[in-house]
Design a protein around this motif. Sequence first.
Motif, PDB file in Angstrom:
ATOM      1  N   GLU A  79      -6.960  -4.273   0.358  1.00 15.52           N
ATOM      2  CA  GLU A  79      -6.432  -5.628   0.220  1.00 15.52           C
ATOM      3  C   GLU A  79      -4.950  -5.674   0.590  1.00 15.52           C
ATOM      4  O   GLU A  79      -4.497  -6.573   1.310  1.00 15.52           O
ATOM      5  N   MET A 107      -4.498  -5.207   4.390  1.00 14.58           N
ATOM      6  CA  MET A 107      -4.964  -6.382   5.126  1.00 14.58           C
ATOM      7  C   MET A 107      -3.983  -7.541   4.977  1.00 14.58           C
ATOM      8  O   MET A 107      -3.777  -8.317   5.919  1.00 14.58           O
ATOM      9  N   ALA A 108      -3.372  -7.662   3.817  1.00 15.20           N
ATOM     10  CA  ALA A 108      -2.401  -8.724   3.596  1.00 15.20           C
ATOM     11  C   ALA A 108      -1.132  -8.501   4.423  1.00 15.20           C
ATOM     12  O   ALA A 108      -0.523  -9.457   4.904  1.00 15.20           O
ATOM     13  N   PRO A 134      -2.337  -8.113   9.946  1.00 18.86           N
ATOM     14  CA  PRO A 134      -3.538  -8.830  10.390  1.00 18.86           C
ATOM     15  C   PRO A 134      -4.408  -8.023  11.342  1.00 18.86           C
ATOM     16  O   PRO A 134      -5.541  -8.425  11.637  1.00 18.86           O
ATOM     17  N   THR A 191     -15.456  -2.653  -1.196  1.00 21.38           N
ATOM     18  CA  THR A 191     -14.920  -3.745  -0.372  1.00 21.38           C
ATOM     19  C   THR A 191     -15.207  -5.112  -0.977  1.00 21.38           C
ATOM     20  O   THR A 191     -15.105  -6.133  -0.295  1.00 21.38           O
ATOM     21  N   LEU A 218     -13.327  -8.830  -0.307  1.00 22.10           N
ATOM     22  CA  LEU A 218     -12.453  -8.839   0.863  1.00 22.10           C
ATOM     23  C   LEU A 218     -12.906  -9.845   1.917  1.00 22.10           C
ATOM     24  O   LEU A 218     -12.089 -10.528   2.540  1.00 22.10           O
ATOM     25  N   GLN A 219     -14.223  -9.978   2.117  1.00 20.84           N
ATOM     26  CA  GLN A 219     -14.707 -10.938   3.107  1.00 20.84           C
ATOM     27  C   GLN A 219     -14.406 -12.365   2.674  1.00 20.84           C
ATOM     28  O   GLN A 219     -14.016 -13.216   3.485  1.00 20.84           O
ATOM     29  N   LYS A 226     -11.940 -13.359   1.020  1.00 20.17           N
ATOM     30  CA  LYS A 226     -10.509 -13.629   1.143  1.00 20.17           C
ATOM     31  C   LYS A 226     -10.034 -13.641   2.592  1.00 20.17           C
ATOM     32  O   LYS A 226      -9.192 -14.475   2.971  1.00 20.17           O
ATOM     33  N   TYR A 227     -10.596 -12.746   3.421  1.00 22.20           N
ATOM     34  CA  TYR A 227     -10.068 -12.589   4.775  1.00 22.20           C
ATOM     35  C   TYR A 227     -11.022 -13.029   5.880  1.00 22.20           C
ATOM     36  O   TYR A 227     -10.651 -12.988   7.057  1.00 22.20           O
ATOM     37  N   GLY A 228     -12.225 -13.431   5.508  1.00 23.11           N
ATOM     38  CA  GLY A 228     -13.131 -13.989   6.494  1.00 23.11           C
ATOM     39  C   GLY A 228     -13.999 -12.966   7.196  1.00 23.11           C
ATOM     40  O   GLY A 228     -13.765 -11.758   7.129  1.00 23.11           O
ATOM     41  N   ARG A 249     -12.638 -10.402   9.981  1.00 15.99           N
ATOM     42  CA  ARG A 249     -11.853  -9.219   9.597  1.00 15.99           C
ATOM     43  C   ARG A 249     -12.606  -8.301   8.654  1.00 15.99           C
ATOM     44  O   ARG A 249     -12.219  -7.127   8.495  1.00 15.99           O
TER      45      ARG A 249
END
Length: 337
Positions: A15, A18-19, A22, A41, A44-45, A47-49, A52
């Motif tokens: 996390e 990834m923050a 990008p 994980t 994570l999806q 939050k980041y789509g 990613r």
Amino acid sequence: MARMNMIQAINSALEVTMARDPDVIVMGEDVGYFGGVFRATAGLQAKYGKTRVFDTPITEIGIVGVAIGMGAYGLRPVPEIQFADYIYPALDQLVSEAARLRYRSAGDFTAPITVRSPYGGGIFGGQTHSQSPEGIFTHVSGIKTVIPSTPYDAKGLLIAAIEDNDPVLFLEPKRIYNGPFDGHYDRPSKNWGSHPAGEVPEDHYRVDLGTAATVRVGNDVTILAYGTMVHVALNTIEELGIDAEVIDLRTLVPLDIGAIEASVKKTGRCVIVHEATRTSGFGAELSALVQERCFHHLEAPVERVTGFDTPYPHSLEWAYFPGPVRIGEALKKVMKD
């Protein structure tokens, strides 16, 4: 600081990176909506789509091959291989492509990928879900091999691996994924469960690759271990009352040879412990290094305590992996000489 087990620490590392960047991409079987088979994980999806953090087909060679291409393009992929036992179909991509890309292109391209995978015992997975293939990859020039033993190290090492410009194999000992481990590998532990296991910073920090940790200072014998075996070793010497120095290697490649040499020259004795099979295991390389660099300081031959040179039935996991009994025998043997 927050209390985290290793799974939570790994999730936090993903996390955080990834923050900050990008270009960090998480990919693998069931890593998206499901959050991974061990939930490393999770979230994570959302939050980041899906661009990613995305699920892949069941094709390890495809997962790693695509990750290498993404890395060469400029991204920082973090592919997950669901169990280390399944990494062999991807071996050619890792050895022939990822490890050699920097050299083959004279530095024009790199493969900044971090291949995460649960490894070793802990779930009665037997010969299909509990292998320890680290020795295969330490043989390959160009790949870094990392194995944490604590939540703090897991997060810091994973961040360092993701930010590294070369391919890293990040093996996660699933026996200590979810919390405390009493160090007994010759019997089931009552501590198996989702319990916090350590203080971990919630923000960004690194544990540099290539630096071992002295987790216990001692004078009589040096124990070299990594992953779950660090905890087994600590439990063993506590039970026996031996003044042992325990070195957690943390990264096998690059290896902190200086820390090993300094400890063995101080104690004059060395016991090496790992889960993988004995023949051609990483302990053989460690033993050779100790003999080459510390021969005139040794008071006894180097001892290795390892898994056996055979596949094993699921039900015999506790007997297969090194436990306090076998480690204790090795310690007593070197202490006699």
